[in-house]
Scaffold this active site. Structure first.
Site, mmCIF file in Angstrom:
data_model
loop_
_atom_site.group_PDB
_atom_site.id
_atom_site.type_symbol
_atom_site.label_atom_id
_atom_site.label_comp_id
_atom_site.label_asym_id
_atom_site.label_seq_id
_atom_site.Cartn_x
_atom_site.Cartn_y
_atom_site.Cartn_z
ATOM 1 C CG HIS B 256 -3.660 66.862 33.717
ATOM 2 N ND1 HIS B 256 -4.255 66.407 34.877
ATOM 3 C CD2 HIS B 256 -2.436 66.281 33.687
ATOM 4 C CE1 HIS B 256 -3.421 65.601 35.517
ATOM 5 N NE2 HIS B 256 -2.298 65.497 34.810
ATOM 6 C CD GLU B 257 -0.052 66.483 30.627
ATOM 7 O OE1 GLU B 257 0.991 66.754 31.261
ATOM 8 O OE2 GLU B 257 -0.712 65.443 30.817
#
Lengths: 491, 491
Positions: B256-257
């Site tokens: 996600h990051e």
């Protein structure tokens, strides 16, 4: 609010911003991705220009004028340091400041390349430009001072080349004589070292840093190419480095930086985020790092305790004999490189640079003649010919980044450490018993009380005089060195 | 220099300073000593006031007026974003801005304490004060907008509550229906997990981040309590966290990051250190993080590759069956907590918050009635009674720190991810074959070209429209979810 309150409120934000700028430097040396260098230089320049604008803000002049003279010594000290910074910032043209920043940012890489190629001539034109810019800076900020004193003032408030030369004059002949005698004596038995796990080295260095009072709830230890200490107040960080073949590099550089860091941590919290909430000068700072590292850390008493700790942790990688271990830690060895020098040689390296940089700034020595002048002086003091520029005048980054007037603060620090150690031994007769038990705390409390807690309230020379009961001089350091190395080498 | 050049030069320093402020936040969450918190809040406040002064500097108004209108679309975009920031900064009274900063700094700790005690009433008075301050902020900056739209504008330029409500209106009923059908179906076989060495988890997460294009020469991965991405240009850092019993927490939060970070890394370097040199909005940012994490990372094709990698690294701690592994990664499970929600439930959590916060800001819902309103809505959408405030209206920090208008950007991101994925599958028919081979690069190049390289030049909705060939809508996300979970649960 009074003018003083307005001034201190403004200064508090400036100090907070300068802490941020300092931490940006820490970040760059420890965790910054390699590809971020170009962007970082833009960020640093933007931060510098914010700080320069604040330091030369005309309201400071108005507040200083309106504050007048005050009775309270701490308030006086605030005004003194803010005035010093303001006068310097307003006298230095922003354009010259930016030009120095730009040129010294480029020159660091050029210096590294010239050093790698051992080619002083390739770097000489840039260094000539830097000397010229620093002379221009000195002329702008000098007031009634000489150019060199104007530069020195930035690192060691109140010091002058003349006062330093007087203090240092005793050092050189006796150090040259001491090194000659020691090197002529029977070499010490220093045994052999094994290999040392690098994580274990850092663990032991951390243990020692904490034993020497470093509070890790307000600091941290990371690895970097060069050991350094960074920050003030409740966020003071240090770095170390490791070498599997030489654990003393990690341990003693950590102890050195611990001296810097605990100085900052012990400053009276009431001074936090003020212009006084930091060490009094580079010289006083270095006195703390050197007394931690040398007078305490390399003492026979503490080496006895350290020997046991290292035997327990590293076994036979460490010589079995306490005497051999102590000799290994303190062995005097000739060498070209200042940062690797022992206690006997160290100040000879610094004095050489002090004399040469004064001549450069005075215009008495041209950059084109620097290499020859360095090599002549080195042969005179160290009895050896410099074999290549990376072992000579290209070894240190300082001049390449415009740090003229910085080198003498190393010897001021050593000399102050000598004075403080003399007073410490007088006030704490059982010092060696404590150190032999691995407990430096009585010495640390003495240093915190006499020096560290005062921050920059008292000016450097007055601070050392008040702490020791006499004016700073070279004699205590020389007596200490002659006694220590006389005993070690059986002279 | 022209007015435009002056303006862009001034903005470059502001952007550089805001990068420093952002990195200070990174430092605080990852490496700051615990005892440095109080000093850090002073540093942060000083930096905020420098930035606020620059953003509202009257010269910006003069430069904007003198620059006039321009033909070049990138220059237009610069002016658009600088004008947006300037108008907001000048309309927001410095005193109100400082008061919001002060109150939301205190309230974060109070919220944490109230959440720990499961006592909403204890926090309600502070939340009432925050809602009132944010309504005051909204009124100050609103111009011709509603209060909620004025707050939303700060996170999602160009979005309005009405346009979002129209887009979201299709989501709620079909998601409620989908979750009911899935939860009524035969539960999936998800096997059991063993224990996972945490350093190995980080090593695998790093490998996946690099496979998804994260350039570690311009970034780094550290551990922190909450995963986040920080920075733009050539210094974009992410954090992750580990749980020995659940490797998917580390792996998918890193992925996600990585979506956020590679978005920043892929912005055209010509835009670096400008107001356009970053993601277009929070919503577009979230579209990248979610498409990396879900549409690509949780796809059956990529899970097949990941299964092999995890079996090789962790052996029998991972179920032997690919089908069971895929089910484990995508299992739909009811739960109270937004950040732990699966793809089916996630947007229902967000829509609940969007509706409640609009009512709070409009004055149609009082803080004293918030807990009951939350619990009623939760029961309606999730079919469960909230058992305690930490599982209900005290679970998220957002409102406690004044982030009203932020929550909908999560669903905007999911919805945009749905649109982009539909276009991506159309343009790259062999997408699943690439993912099955552990090679997301064709998808990454498509996203970099269509979305990421543009930075903030094109406004969010226009950017997604241009990338996909149609206006953003909920249908692609809903079709994707219904197809994926229909197949998984055999509906």
């Amino acid at each position: 609010m009074s003018a003083l309150e307005d001034l201190l409120a403004f200064q508090k934000d400036t100090t907070a911003l300068s802490q941020i700028a300092g931490r940006l430097g820490w970040d760059q040396e420890t965790v910054m991705p390699t590809g971020a260098a170009a962007q970082r230089s833009e960020e640093t320049a933007a931060m510098d220009s914010v700080l320069h604008a604040r330091r030369s803000d005309p309201r400071i002049g108005e507040w200083l004028a309106a504050a007048g003279s005050l009775d309270d010594p701490v308030a006086q000290a605030h005004l003194r340091e803010i005035r010093r910074s303001y006068e310097r910032a307003t006298k230095l043209p922003a354009k010259l400041s930016a030009e120095i920043a730009r040129v010294t940012s480029i020159s660091q890489g050029e210096w590294a390349a010239a050093r790698a190629e051992d080619n002083f001539k390739a770097f000489a034109p840039r260094l000539t430009e830097i000397v010229s810019l620093k002379r221009e800076e000195a002329a702008a900020v000098a007031q009634d001072k000489s150019a060199y004193d104007a530069l020195l003032e930035d690192y060691e408030p109140g010091a002058t080349a003349a006062s330093l030369a007087a203090m240092f004059s005793a050092l050189r002949p006796r150090l040259v004589a001491l090194r000659a005698t020691v090197l002529a004596a029977q070499p010490l038995e220093i045994g052999t070292l094994g290999q040392f796990d690098e994580a274990e080295q850092v663990a032991l260095a951390t243990e020692i840093a904490q034993a020497f009072g470093y509070d890790l709830s307000r600091g941290r230890i990371d690895q970097a190419v060069h050991p350094f200490s960074s920050g003030s107040g409740s966020d003071v960080r240090i770095t170390t480095r490791t070498d599997a073949a030489d654990p003393f590099n990690c341990l003693y550089s950590t102890l050195h930086e611990t001296g810097h860091a605990t100085y900052e941590q012990h400053v009276d919290p009431k001074l936090a985020l003020t212009v006084l909430g930091q060490g009094a000068s580079m010289g006083v700072h270095e006195s703390q790092s050197r007394i931690y590292e040398n007078q305490l850390g390399r003492s026979e008493a503490f080496c006895g305790w350290l020997h046991e700790r290292m035997r327990a942790r590293f076994g036979d990688a460490v010589p079995d004999s306490k005497k051999v271990f102590y000799a290994r830690v303190n062995q005097v060895h000739p060498g070209f490189i200042r940062t690797e020098a022992d206690e006997v040689h160290y100040n000879l390296h610094v004095l050489l640079r002090f004399d040469l940089e004064r001549a450069l700034i005075a215009g008495d020595l041209q950059v084109s003649d620097l290499e020859a002048a360095w090599n002549d002086r080195f042969r005179a003091d160290f009895g050896q010919a410099v074999d290549k520029p990376s072992n000579g005048c290209l070894q240190d980054v300082h001049w390449a980044v415009g740090l003229f007037g910085y080198f003498p603060t190393y010897s001021i620090g050593n000399l102050y450490a000598g004075c403080l150690y003399e007073a410490l031994k007088r006030d704490i007769p059982a010092l060696d018993d404590h150190l032999a038990a691995g407990d430096p705390s009585p010495a640390l409390m003495w240093l915190a009380d006499k020096v560290q807690r005062h921050g920059a309230v008292i000016e450097p020379e007055a601070l050392i005089t008040q702490a020791t009961g006499k004016a700073p001089a070279a004699e205590p350091l020389l007596s200490y060195l002659e006694a220590k190395f006389g005993a070690l080498y059986g002279l």
